[in-house]
Every structure is written in structure tokens, then in C-alpha cells.
Design a protein around this motif. Structure first.
Motif, PDB file in Angstrom:
ATOM      1  N   UNK A   1       0.839  -1.201   0.000  1.00 33.22           N
ATOM      2  CA  UNK A   1       0.000   0.000   0.000  1.00 33.22           C
ATOM      3  C   UNK A   1       0.870   1.246   0.000  1.00 33.22           C
ATOM      4  N   UNK A   2       1.941   1.228   0.764  1.00 32.51           N
ATOM      5  CA  UNK A   2       2.855   2.381   0.820  1.00 32.51           C
ATOM      6  C   UNK A   2       3.463   2.656  -0.551  1.00 32.51           C
ATOM      7  N   UNK A   3       3.917   1.620  -1.242  1.00 34.33           N
ATOM      8  CA  UNK A   3       4.488   1.799  -2.580  1.00 34.33           C
ATOM      9  C   UNK A   3       3.435   2.330  -3.553  1.00 34.33           C
ATOM     10  N   UNK A   4       2.208   1.846  -3.422  1.00 32.33           N
ATOM     11  CA  UNK A   4       1.113   2.329  -4.272  1.00 32.33           C
ATOM     12  C   UNK A   4       0.835   3.807  -4.004  1.00 32.33           C
ATOM     13  N   UNK A   5       0.865   4.200  -2.738  1.00 33.54           N
ATOM     14  CA  UNK A   5       0.664   5.609  -2.391  1.00 33.54           C
ATOM     15  C   UNK A   5       1.740   6.477  -3.034  1.00 33.54           C
ATOM     16  N   UNK A   6       2.976   6.032  -2.945  1.00 35.18           N
ATOM     17  CA  UNK A   6       4.082   6.790  -3.537  1.00 35.18           C
ATOM     18  C   UNK A   6       3.980   6.832  -5.059  1.00 35.18           C
ATOM     19  N   UNK A   7       3.627   5.707  -5.668  1.00 37.04           N
ATOM     20  CA  UNK A   7       3.534   5.640  -7.132  1.00 37.04           C
ATOM     21  C   UNK A   7       2.435   6.559  -7.662  1.00 37.04           C
ATOM     22  N   UNK A   8       1.285   6.572  -6.991  1.00 39.44           N
ATOM     23  CA  UNK A   8       0.206   7.440  -7.462  1.00 39.44           C
ATOM     24  C   UNK A   8       0.555   8.908  -7.222  1.00 39.44           C
ATOM     25  N   UNK A   9       1.178   9.196  -6.101  1.00 40.56           N
ATOM     26  CA  UNK A   9       1.589  10.582  -5.835  1.00 40.56           C
ATOM     27  C   UNK A   9       2.620  11.044  -6.854  1.00 40.56           C
ATOM     28  N   UNK A  10       3.607  10.180  -7.138  1.00 37.03           N
ATOM     29  CA  UNK A  10       4.638  10.526  -8.113  1.00 37.03           C
ATOM     30  C   UNK A  10       4.059  10.703  -9.514  1.00 37.03           C
ATOM     31  N   UNK A  11       2.979   9.988  -9.812  1.00 36.96           N
ATOM     32  CA  UNK A  11       2.326  10.122 -11.117  1.00 36.96           C
ATOM     33  C   UNK A  11       1.487  11.395 -11.198  1.00 36.96           C
ATOM     34  N   UNK A  12       1.203  12.014 -10.029  1.00 37.16           N
ATOM     35  CA  UNK A  12       0.456  13.260 -10.026  1.00 37.16           C
ATOM     36  C   UNK A  12      -0.927  13.187  -9.424  1.00 37.16           C
ATOM     37  N   UNK A  13      -1.326  12.015  -8.942  1.00 39.50           N
ATOM     38  CA  UNK A  13      -2.651  11.853  -8.347  1.00 39.50           C
ATOM     39  C   UNK A  13      -2.592  12.192  -6.859  1.00 39.50           C
ATOM     40  N   UNK A  14      -3.683  12.748  -6.347  1.00 37.95           N
ATOM     41  CA  UNK A  14      -3.686  13.170  -4.958  1.00 37.95           C
ATOM     42  C   UNK A  14      -4.637  12.406  -4.061  1.00 37.95           C
ATOM     43  N   UNK A  15      -5.440  11.506  -4.636  1.00 37.20           N
ATOM     44  CA  UNK A  15      -6.475  10.841  -3.837  1.00 37.20           C
ATOM     45  C   UNK A  15      -6.390   9.328  -4.000  1.00 37.20           C
ATOM     46  N   UNK A  16      -5.936   8.645  -2.957  1.00 40.60           N
ATOM     47  CA  UNK A  16      -5.867   7.186  -2.965  1.00 40.60           C
ATOM     48  C   UNK A  16      -6.522   6.677  -1.690  1.00 40.60           C
TER      49      UNK A  16
END
Length: 103
Positions: free
Chosen positions: A38-53
Motif C-alpha cells: 500500500x505504501x508503494x502504491x501511495x508513492x507511485x500514485x503521488x509521483x504520477x500526479x494523483x492526490x487521492x488514494x
């Protein structure tokens, strides 16, 4: 009647609307999160530019995934593709020691 405060209010409203429209138009590629912690997914989505996970218990046990390194992603909604960066990404997760549920 003073026009200054009214004009300032209108200018602020117009600026906020323009910013919200600009944010809606921002798009990015959502990566495949399956199998990540989950932590890696949070970082990956944030790095891609998404703010809501959001994380949800894939086994429907109503557990709250607090420690991101203890949970792994079984599925995601929406699927990997290009979306507005304001899109809510939901991942269904299980503890890293558990198996993902079948289809």
C-alpha cells in the motif's frame, strides 16, 4: 456603496474557478498498482500526479489499512490508464501475509 470589496470578491471567485478548471484538466497515467505494498502504491500514485488514494479491505473484514508496508494491493479502481489527476483511486488490499481473494 463601495465597489472595492465587491470587485475583490468577484476577482477571487473567478480566480478560484479558473484554478479548479485547470486542476480538472490535468491528466496523468495511472500505473498498475497490483502486487505493490500500500505504501508503494501511495508513492507511485503521488509521483504520477494523483492526490487521492483510498485503501479498502479486500476480504471485507472492515479492517482499516493503517501501516502501508503491512498491506498489499489486490486490485485497483480505476484500471491503469490516463485519467484526470483529481480522480479517486481505490485499491483493495490484504495483509502482506494473506492471499488476495479470487475473482
Amino acid at each position: 456603496m463601495r465597489k472595492g470589496p465587491a470587485l475583490l470578491t468577484i476577482a477571487v471567485v473567478v480566480a478560484l474557478f479558473a484554478l479548479s478548471e485547470h486542476a480538472r484538466q490535468q491528466r496523468a497515467e495511472l500505473p498498475d498498482l497490483h502486487g505493490m505494498t500500500l505504501r508503494a502504491a501511495q508513492l507511485a500514485t503521488r509521483d504520477a500526479g494523483f492526490g487521492h488514494l483510498a485503501g479498502a479491505d479486500a476480504l471485507d473484514r472492515h479492517r482499516v489499512p493503517l501501516w502501508g508496508d503491512n498491506w498489499k494491493v489486490c486490485s485497483q479502481q480505476p484500471r491503469p490508464a490516463r485519467y484526470a489527476t483529481t480522480t479517486l483511486i481505490t485499491v483493495r488490499v490484504v495483509k502482506t501475509t494473506e492471499a488476495c481473494p479470487g475473482p
